[in-house]
Structures are given as C-alpha cells and as structure tokens.
Design an enzyme around this catalytic site. Structure first.
Site, short mmCIF file in Angstrom:
data_model
loop_
_atom_site.label_atom_id
_atom_site.label_comp_id
_atom_site.label_asym_id
_atom_site.label_seq_id
_atom_site.Cartn_x
_atom_site.Cartn_y
_atom_site.Cartn_z
N LYS A 162 -82.84 56.61 24.22
CA LYS A 162 -81.91 57.21 25.29
C LYS A 162 -80.65 56.23 25.59
O LYS A 162 -79.51 56.95 25.37
CB LYS A 162 -82.48 57.47 26.68
CG LYS A 162 -83.67 58.45 26.75
CD LYS A 162 -84.25 58.54 27.92
CE LYS A 162 -84.85 57.36 28.79
NZ LYS A 162 -86.17 56.64 27.94
N ARG A 209 -96.64 52.82 30.66
CA ARG A 209 -95.27 53.67 30.87
C ARG A 209 -95.58 54.80 30.10
O ARG A 209 -94.99 55.79 30.70
CB ARG A 209 -94.11 52.70 30.00
CG ARG A 209 -93.76 51.86 31.16
CD ARG A 209 -93.06 50.37 30.39
NE ARG A 209 -91.89 50.77 30.02
CZ ARG A 209 -91.40 50.17 28.93
NH1 ARG A 209 -92.02 49.13 28.10
NH2 ARG A 209 -90.27 50.25 28.30
N ARG A 252 -88.60 45.24 20.51
CA ARG A 252 -87.41 45.23 21.36
C ARG A 252 -87.87 44.04 22.20
O ARG A 252 -87.01 43.10 22.71
CB ARG A 252 -87.30 46.54 22.15
CG ARG A 252 -86.08 46.35 22.98
CD ARG A 252 -85.55 47.62 23.96
NE ARG A 252 -86.45 47.92 24.72
CZ ARG A 252 -86.44 49.09 25.37
NH1 ARG A 252 -85.28 50.21 25.11
NH2 ARG A 252 -87.19 49.45 26.30
N ARG A 275 -87.69 41.74 28.31
CA ARG A 275 -88.13 42.52 29.21
C ARG A 275 -89.70 42.32 29.40
O ARG A 275 -90.39 42.60 28.36
CB ARG A 275 -87.90 43.89 28.83
CG ARG A 275 -86.26 44.25 29.39
CD ARG A 275 -85.83 45.59 28.85
NE ARG A 275 -86.82 46.58 29.44
CZ ARG A 275 -86.57 47.94 29.41
NH1 ARG A 275 -85.32 48.50 28.83
NH2 ARG A 275 -87.35 48.78 29.85
N ARG A 297 -86.89 61.29 36.51
CA ARG A 297 -88.00 60.97 35.72
C ARG A 297 -89.36 61.56 36.63
O ARG A 297 -90.30 61.31 36.22
CB ARG A 297 -88.42 59.50 35.90
CG ARG A 297 -88.14 58.85 34.53
CD ARG A 297 -88.31 57.24 34.73
NE ARG A 297 -88.69 56.45 33.49
CZ ARG A 297 -87.70 55.68 32.78
NH1 ARG A 297 -86.52 55.65 33.14
NH2 ARG A 297 -88.15 55.12 31.76
P1 ADP Z 1 -87.68 52.70 29.36
O1 ADP Z 1 -87.09 53.84 29.10
O2 ADP Z 1 -87.81 51.95 27.90
O3 ADP Z 1 -88.74 52.75 29.94
P2 ADP Z 1 -85.56 52.05 31.43
O4 ADP Z 1 -84.70 51.00 31.28
O5 ADP Z 1 -85.20 53.65 31.50
O6 ADP Z 1 -86.37 51.98 30.07
O7 ADP Z 1 -86.54 51.90 32.43
C1 ADP Z 1 -87.34 50.78 32.80
C2 ADP Z 1 -87.98 50.82 34.11
O8 ADP Z 1 -87.14 51.06 35.32
C3 ADP Z 1 -89.07 51.94 34.31
O9 ADP Z 1 -90.19 51.57 33.52
C4 ADP Z 1 -89.29 51.86 35.83
O10 ADP Z 1 -89.90 50.94 36.31
C5 ADP Z 1 -87.79 51.86 36.18
N1 ADP Z 1 -86.94 53.07 36.27
C6 ADP Z 1 -86.08 53.51 35.67
N2 ADP Z 1 -85.67 54.73 35.94
C7 ADP Z 1 -86.36 55.31 36.90
C8 ADP Z 1 -86.68 56.29 37.61
N3 ADP Z 1 -85.86 57.21 37.50
N4 ADP Z 1 -87.66 56.19 38.54
C9 ADP Z 1 -88.53 55.38 38.95
N5 ADP Z 1 -88.40 54.06 38.23
C10 ADP Z 1 -87.49 54.15 36.99
#
Ligand code: ADP
Length: 195
Positions: free
Chosen positions: A14, A146, A128, A134, A89
């Site tokens: 994404k 996740r 990654r 991370r 999400r």
């Molecule tokens: P990835 O898609 O690889 O999990 P992101 O950077 O989109 O990476 O998200 C990393 C973390 O940030 C998620 O696992 C969660 O803890 C938090 N996060 C991101 N977006 C949201 C959201 N919309 N609602 C709740 N937590 C979120």
C-alpha cells in the site's frame, strides 16, 4: 476532488504504491502507520499512547486513530484529493471516515485493494524487518497476529465498499511497476468515465 483508499493486508504494498500515486494524481497521502511512527519517534503523547499497540502488532484503538485522522483531513481539506493508506481498518473507522467527508461535502470515490497471499506477505515482511527496524516486522508471531487482526477487523470493509460499488481489487503480486500500471489503468478508466 478525487479521494481513494488503498487497501490490503500488511505488506501488500500500500505505502509503496501510494507514494507513486500521490505524485501522479496530485493527491495528499495520509498513512496512519507513518503518522503513528512519526509520533513515536518524536515521543508525543499520541506516540507514547500508540507505541505498544504498534510494537505488538495490534490495532491502535479506534478513538485514538480516528481523532488523528480527522485532524489530518481537517488541516488539509483544501487539497485536490486524498489517498488514504492504512485507514480505514475497522468498520467503525470506515463509518467515521464517510461521516467526516460528508461534513465537508466530500466522499470516497474508489477503494483499490492489493491482493497478495499470506505466504508471500510473511516473506516480504520478514525481509522488510531486516532493514526497517520495525519491531512488528521482525517476528513471525507478530506478523501472524497482524494478519489475524486484518481477517477479524479489516476484511469486513470489503463488503462495506462493495455495497457502495467502490471496491476494486487488483493482483498485488509481481514487479512493482507492473502493479502500479494495473492501478493506474483502473484509476484512469474511472476518471475517463467520470469525464
Ligand atoms: P502494515 O500495513 O504493514 O501493517 P502500517 O504502517 O499501515 O503497516 O501499520 C502499522 C501499524 O500501525 C498497525 O499494525 C497498527 O498498529 C497501526 N495502525 C495503522 N493504521 C491503523 C488504523 N487505521 N487503525 C488502527 N491501528 C492502525
């Protein structure tokens, strides 16, 4: 305005695709994951609140996430369009996003999902993790958590956006440029039809 959601499981690409699309279509990119990580780095109150959730591979509570997102949209509502990456999400987040956009006479036009199988995702994320630093990319347990969070809380959004006739999915496996071309094709067709 042209507002899109880029949707998919963790590691589906994404962020990478959103980075390209924001320039091509002159959109303002909002990545909730990046915003959380920036706040964690700067040790803001929001960062302190969010850190353990990110580190453990849990979603940050809706109330915290939605507030951050609403601020970001409100501060930038003069832009040509938004690309939402990692938001919504949960169903509740999706409803709140619609409500917020409606308040400003805006709406989501398309949700583009990147389809990638779990096996490929786990491989990508572990890879990654070697360079990203991370914590949530460094253990297979956290990655699996996740993916489970996605199935439980995020997957229902497919139906939410399908019902609104906004859900489009593309194959997210292959060369990065090919995947970009698939998305651009879809967006250009939409924009041409819209006129
Ligand atoms: P990835 O898609 O690889 O999990 P992101 O950077 O989109 O990476 O998200 C990393 C973390 O940030 C998620 O696992 C969660 O803890 C938090 N996060 C991101 N977006 C949201 C959201 N919309 N609602 C709740 N937590 C979120």
């Amino acid at each position: 305005m042209f507002n899109i959601v880029i949707f998919g499981k963790p590691g589906s690409g994404k962020g990478t695709q959103a980075d390209f699309l924001k320039d091509k279509y002159d959109l303002y990119h909002i990545s909730t994951g990046d915003l959380f990580r920036k706040n964690i780095l700067n040790k803001t109150n929001l960062g302190i609140e969010a850190k353990s959730f990110l580190d453990n591979g849990d979603l940050v509570p809706d109330i915290v996430t939605i507030k951050m997102l609403e601020n970001e949209v409100t501060e930038n509502k003069g832009v040509k369009g938004f690309i939402f990456d990692g938001f919504p999400r949960t169903s509740y987040q999706a409803e709140k996003l619609d409500a917020l956009l409606t308040k400003y006479s805006l709406n989501i036009h398309l949700t583009i999902a990147l389809d990638v199988d779990n096996e490929t995702l786990i491989e990508r994320l572990l890879n990654r993790g070697k360079s990203s630093g991370r914590a949530d990319d460094q253990s297979e347990d956290k990655i699996n958590k996740r993916l489970r969070e996605y199935d439980k809380k995020t997957k229902p959004l497919i139906e939410f956006y399908t019902k609104q006739n906004k859900y489009k999915s593309i194959n997210g496996i292959g060369e990065m440029d090919d995947i970009t071309a698939r998305i651009v094709n879809l967006l250009d067709n939409y924009l041409n039809d819209r006129g």
